[in-house]
Design a protein around this motif. Structure first.
Motif, PDB file in Angstrom:
ATOM      1  N   ARG A   1       0.840  -1.202   0.000  1.00  0.00           N
ATOM      2  CA  ARG A   1       0.000   0.000   0.000  1.00  0.00           C
ATOM      3  C   ARG A   1       0.876   1.253   0.000  1.00  0.00           C
ATOM      4  O   ARG A   1       0.579   2.236  -0.691  1.00  0.00           O
ATOM      5  CB  ARG A   1      -0.924  -0.015   1.219  1.00  0.00           C
ATOM      6  N   ALA A   2       1.967   1.238   0.751  1.00  0.00           N
ATOM      7  CA  ALA A   2       2.889   2.373   0.758  1.00  0.00           C
ATOM      8  C   ALA A   2       3.564   2.539  -0.600  1.00  0.00           C
ATOM      9  O   ALA A   2       3.780   3.663  -1.079  1.00  0.00           O
ATOM     10  CB  ALA A   2       3.935   2.178   1.850  1.00  0.00           C
ATOM     11  N   TYR A   3       3.888   1.413  -1.224  1.00  0.00           N
ATOM     12  CA  TYR A   3       4.478   1.441  -2.565  1.00  0.00           C
ATOM     13  C   TYR A   3       3.502   2.053  -3.563  1.00  0.00           C
ATOM     14  O   TYR A   3       3.883   2.870  -4.410  1.00  0.00           O
ATOM     15  CB  TYR A   3       4.839   0.007  -2.941  1.00  0.00           C
ATOM     16  N   GLN A   4       2.224   1.677  -3.460  1.00  0.00           N
ATOM     17  CA  GLN A   4       1.204   2.269  -4.329  1.00  0.00           C
ATOM     18  C   GLN A   4       1.125   3.781  -4.165  1.00  0.00           C
ATOM     19  O   GLN A   4       0.912   4.511  -5.128  1.00  0.00           O
ATOM     20  CB  GLN A   4      -0.168   1.660  -4.020  1.00  0.00           C
ATOM     21  N   ALA A   5       1.303   4.241  -2.937  1.00  0.00           N
ATOM     22  CA  ALA A   5       1.140   5.666  -2.652  1.00  0.00           C
ATOM     23  C   ALA A   5       2.245   6.507  -3.268  1.00  0.00           C
ATOM     24  O   ALA A   5       2.038   7.688  -3.563  1.00  0.00           O
ATOM     25  CB  ALA A   5       1.091   5.883  -1.145  1.00  0.00           C
ATOM     26  N   ARG A   6       3.420   5.919  -3.476  1.00  0.00           N
ATOM     27  CA  ARG A   6       4.534   6.746  -3.943  1.00  0.00           C
ATOM     28  C   ARG A   6       4.973   6.476  -5.372  1.00  0.00           C
ATOM     29  O   ARG A   6       5.734   7.258  -5.948  1.00  0.00           O
ATOM     30  CB  ARG A   6       5.731   6.580  -2.999  1.00  0.00           C
ATOM     31  N   VAL A   7       4.498   5.372  -6.000  1.00  0.00           N
ATOM     32  CA  VAL A   7       4.997   5.002  -7.327  1.00  0.00           C
ATOM     33  C   VAL A   7       3.840   4.931  -8.322  1.00  0.00           C
ATOM     34  O   VAL A   7       2.777   4.379  -8.032  1.00  0.00           O
ATOM     35  CB  VAL A   7       5.736   3.642  -7.271  1.00  0.00           C
ATOM     36  N   SER A   8       4.062   5.480  -9.498  1.00  0.00           N
ATOM     37  CA  SER A   8       3.069   5.494 -10.570  1.00  0.00           C
ATOM     38  C   SER A   8       2.657   4.070 -10.930  1.00  0.00           C
ATOM     39  O   SER A   8       3.491   3.167 -10.994  1.00  0.00           O
ATOM     40  CB  SER A   8       3.656   6.186 -11.799  1.00  0.00           C
ATOM     41  N   PRO A   9       1.374   3.824 -11.224  1.00  0.00           N
ATOM     42  CA  PRO A   9       0.941   2.466 -11.531  1.00  0.00           C
ATOM     43  C   PRO A   9       1.429   1.949 -12.878  1.00  0.00           C
ATOM     44  O   PRO A   9       1.668   0.747 -13.036  1.00  0.00           O
ATOM     45  CB  PRO A   9      -0.590   2.558 -11.507  1.00  0.00           C
ATOM     46  N   PHE A  10       1.616   2.824 -13.867  1.00  0.00           N
ATOM     47  CA  PHE A  10       1.912   2.348 -15.220  1.00  0.00           C
ATOM     48  C   PHE A  10       2.999   3.172 -15.904  1.00  0.00           C
ATOM     49  O   PHE A  10       4.100   2.668 -16.136  1.00  0.00           O
ATOM     50  CB  PHE A  10       0.623   2.366 -16.045  1.00  0.00           C
ATOM     51  N   PHE A  11       2.730   4.423 -16.197  1.00  0.00           N
ATOM     52  CA  PHE A  11       3.725   5.254 -16.870  1.00  0.00           C
ATOM     53  C   PHE A  11       4.870   5.586 -15.910  1.00  0.00           C
ATOM     54  O   PHE A  11       4.624   6.003 -14.777  1.00  0.00           O
ATOM     55  CB  PHE A  11       3.085   6.542 -17.381  1.00  0.00           C
ATOM     56  N   PRO A  12       6.126   5.403 -16.330  1.00  0.00           N
ATOM     57  CA  PRO A  12       7.260   5.730 -15.445  1.00  0.00           C
ATOM     58  C   PRO A  12       7.310   7.221 -15.137  1.00  0.00           C
ATOM     59  O   PRO A  12       7.390   8.055 -16.040  1.00  0.00           O
ATOM     60  CB  PRO A  12       8.482   5.298 -16.274  1.00  0.00           C
ATOM     61  N   LEU A  13       7.244   7.544 -13.862  1.00  0.00           N
ATOM     62  CA  LEU A  13       7.281   8.930 -13.396  1.00  0.00           C
ATOM     63  C   LEU A  13       8.145   9.004 -12.146  1.00  0.00           C
ATOM     64  O   LEU A  13       8.293   8.016 -11.424  1.00  0.00           O
ATOM     65  CB  LEU A  13       5.858   9.416 -13.057  1.00  0.00           C
ATOM     66  N   PRO A  14       8.739  10.175 -11.866  1.00  0.00           N
ATOM     67  CA  PRO A  14       9.515  10.300 -10.630  1.00  0.00           C
ATOM     68  C   PRO A  14       8.648   9.938  -9.426  1.00  0.00           C
ATOM     69  O   PRO A  14       7.495  10.376  -9.336  1.00  0.00           O
ATOM     70  CB  PRO A  14       9.922  11.780 -10.603  1.00  0.00           C
ATOM     71  N   PRO A  15       9.165   9.112  -8.517  1.00  0.00           N
ATOM     72  CA  PRO A  15       8.340   8.690  -7.378  1.00  0.00           C
ATOM     73  C   PRO A  15       8.095   9.821  -6.398  1.00  0.00           C
ATOM     74  O   PRO A  15       8.894  10.749  -6.268  1.00  0.00           O
ATOM     75  CB  PRO A  15       9.183   7.586  -6.736  1.00  0.00           C
ATOM     76  N   ALA A  16       6.957   9.743  -5.719  1.00  0.00           N
ATOM     77  CA  ALA A  16       6.693  10.666  -4.616  1.00  0.00           C
ATOM     78  C   ALA A  16       7.629  10.325  -3.472  1.00  0.00           C
ATOM     79  O   ALA A  16       8.223   9.242  -3.424  1.00  0.00           O
ATOM     80  CB  ALA A  16       5.237  10.528  -4.163  1.00  0.00           C
ATOM     81  N   LYS A  17       7.783  11.237  -2.526  1.00  0.00           N
ATOM     82  CA  LYS A  17       8.663  10.984  -1.392  1.00  0.00           C
ATOM     83  C   LYS A  17       8.184   9.768  -0.630  1.00  0.00           C
ATOM     84  O   LYS A  17       7.001   9.614  -0.352  1.00  0.00           O
ATOM     85  CB  LYS A  17       8.717  12.193  -0.465  1.00  0.00           C
ATOM     86  N   ASP A  18       9.123   8.882  -0.311  1.00  0.00           N
ATOM     87  CA  ASP A  18       8.822   7.640   0.395  1.00  0.00           C
ATOM     88  C   ASP A  18       8.709   7.918   1.883  1.00  0.00           C
ATOM     89  O   ASP A  18       9.698   8.123   2.559  1.00  0.00           O
ATOM     90  CB  ASP A  18       9.938   6.630   0.117  1.00  0.00           C
ATOM     91  N   GLN A  19       7.480   7.919   2.371  1.00  0.00           N
ATOM     92  CA  GLN A  19       7.276   8.201   3.788  1.00  0.00           C
ATOM     93  C   GLN A  19       7.773   7.067   4.661  1.00  0.00           C
ATOM     94  O   GLN A  19       8.226   7.266   5.779  1.00  0.00           O
ATOM     95  CB  GLN A  19       5.783   8.448   4.053  1.00  0.00           C
ATOM     96  N   ALA A  20       7.668   5.828   4.121  1.00  0.00           N
ATOM     97  CA  ALA A  20       8.092   4.697   4.947  1.00  0.00           C
ATOM     98  C   ALA A  20       9.567   4.389   4.769  1.00  0.00           C
ATOM     99  O   ALA A  20      10.180   3.766   5.609  1.00  0.00           O
ATOM    100  CB  ALA A  20       7.266   3.454   4.581  1.00  0.00           C
ATOM    101  N   GLY A  21      10.124   4.812   3.590  1.00  0.00           N
ATOM    102  CA  GLY A  21      11.532   4.606   3.333  1.00  0.00           C
ATOM    103  C   GLY A  21      11.943   3.167   3.252  1.00  0.00           C
ATOM    104  O   GLY A  21      13.014   2.790   3.681  1.00  0.00           O
ATOM    105  N   SER A  22      11.114   2.312   2.666  1.00  0.00           N
ATOM    106  CA  SER A  22      11.439   0.894   2.639  1.00  0.00           C
ATOM    107  C   SER A  22      11.378   0.317   1.237  1.00  0.00           C
ATOM    108  O   SER A  22      10.746   0.864   0.361  1.00  0.00           O
ATOM    109  CB  SER A  22      10.479   0.119   3.551  1.00  0.00           C
ATOM    110  N   HIS A  23      12.023  -0.860   1.043  1.00  0.00           N
ATOM    111  CA  HIS A  23      12.020  -1.607  -0.214  1.00  0.00           C
ATOM    112  C   HIS A  23      11.215  -2.878  -0.022  1.00  0.00           C
ATOM    113  O   HIS A  23      11.420  -3.577   0.937  1.00  0.00           O
ATOM    114  CB  HIS A  23      13.440  -2.041  -0.582  1.00  0.00           C
ATOM    115  N   ARG A  24      10.345  -3.198  -0.988  1.00  0.00           N
ATOM    116  CA  ARG A  24       9.642  -4.466  -0.918  1.00  0.00           C
ATOM    117  C   ARG A  24       9.347  -4.986  -2.324  1.00  0.00           C
ATOM    118  O   ARG A  24       9.545  -4.306  -3.276  1.00  0.00           O
ATOM    119  CB  ARG A  24       8.364  -4.274  -0.141  1.00  0.00           C
TER     120      ARG A  24
END
Length: 268
Positions: free
Chosen positions: A241-264
């Motif tokens: 859910r956090a990944y969804q919040a910061r990364v575009s679903p389809f078209f490559p776009l600069p990610p939003a700031k990662d509030q959780a700061g994690s990789h999954r």
């Protein structure tokens, strides 16, 4: 209607029927998409062989579609052979369908055969554009090569991440700019084919555009992103859910700031 339209559709129908049987017997549905890619490529080549036009553009489109089909089919079938479980999208469908699963899977895959046939028709329409090769073809080739390289890179990055950090959400490389870069580059491939073929007869141009329009609709709204993201939310929960919040679903776009700061992982 192209000369070889019915044989090309028959190839896809038989291939997807065989894929349904194989998936039922092995409970490894990942074979389905690999067989679909390979049979769509064969259907496109059959259609292009039936064209009565100068050979340069048909040879070009045939080569591009063959590279696409072999790369994608080999990747998907190889991944299935190396794995030890069922594709989560098809597993979810089996649970939903219950005892009717074998019959409904066959019907579902035959609709995929029709979708593949539309892509093959679109490729043949692109190959039929009149005139010598030129800058338009060069632009289409460039887009196709970028798409093939991008999808290969996305697949490699995800495979490496899964080995290193299984069960997490991959946001390395292209996966940090799009939640589904493999799907984006799959769509971009068909955009490149459309660029090669657009122009001239209105009916033919309309058919050329069927591929990028239909593949976008299927990937973004039907059989690609929606079922996969439902699975990821069930299996990864708040991390995805956090990944969804910061990364575009389809078209490559600069990610939003990662509030959780994690990789999954995005099994995407």
């Amino acid at each position: 209607m192209p000369t070889n339209a019915i044989p090309s559709l028959a190839i896809l129908a038989m291939a997807m029927g065989a894929a349904a049987i194989l998936a039922e017997r092995t409970r490894r549905s990942g074979f389905i998409d690999g067989i679909w890619a390979l049979s769509t490529g064969v259907a496109a080549l059959v259609l292009i062989l039936g064209l009565s036009v100068p050979v340069e553009r048909p040879l070009l489109v045939s080569a591009l579609v063959a590279i696409w089909a072999v790369r994608l089919g080999r990747h998907l079938i190889g991944r299935t052979l190396r794995g030890d479980g069922d594709d989560p999208r098809y597993a979810a469908l089996r649970r939903e369908w219950g005892e009717a699963a074998p019959r409904r899977l066959l019907l579902f895959l035959e609709t995929q055969a029709i979708a593949g046939w539309l892509l093959a028709l679109s490729a043949a329409a692109a190959a039929a554009r009149a005139g010598p090769l030129g800058a338009q073809d060069g632009l289409g080739i460039a887009i196709v090569l970028i798409a093939l390289a991008g999808e290969w890179r996305a697949d490699r990055t995800l495979a490496a991440f899964r080995r290193d950090r299984p069960g997490e959400v991959c946001d390395r490389g292209l996966w940090g700019w799009s939640r589904h870069p493999n799907y984006f580059f799959e769509w971009l491939f068909w955009v490149g084919i459309a660029v090669v073929g657009v122009g001239g007869a209105e009916w033919r141009t309309a058919l050329v555009l069927v591929a990028p329009v239909s593949i976008y609709w299927l990937l973004v709204h039907v059989s690609g992103i929606p079922p996969l993201e439902r699975h990821m939310l069930e299996s990864r929960g708040e991390a995805f859910r956090a990944y969804q919040a910061r990364v575009s679903p389809f078209f490559p776009l600069p990610p939003a700031k990662d509030q959780a700061g994690s990789h999954r992982d995005s099994s995407q």
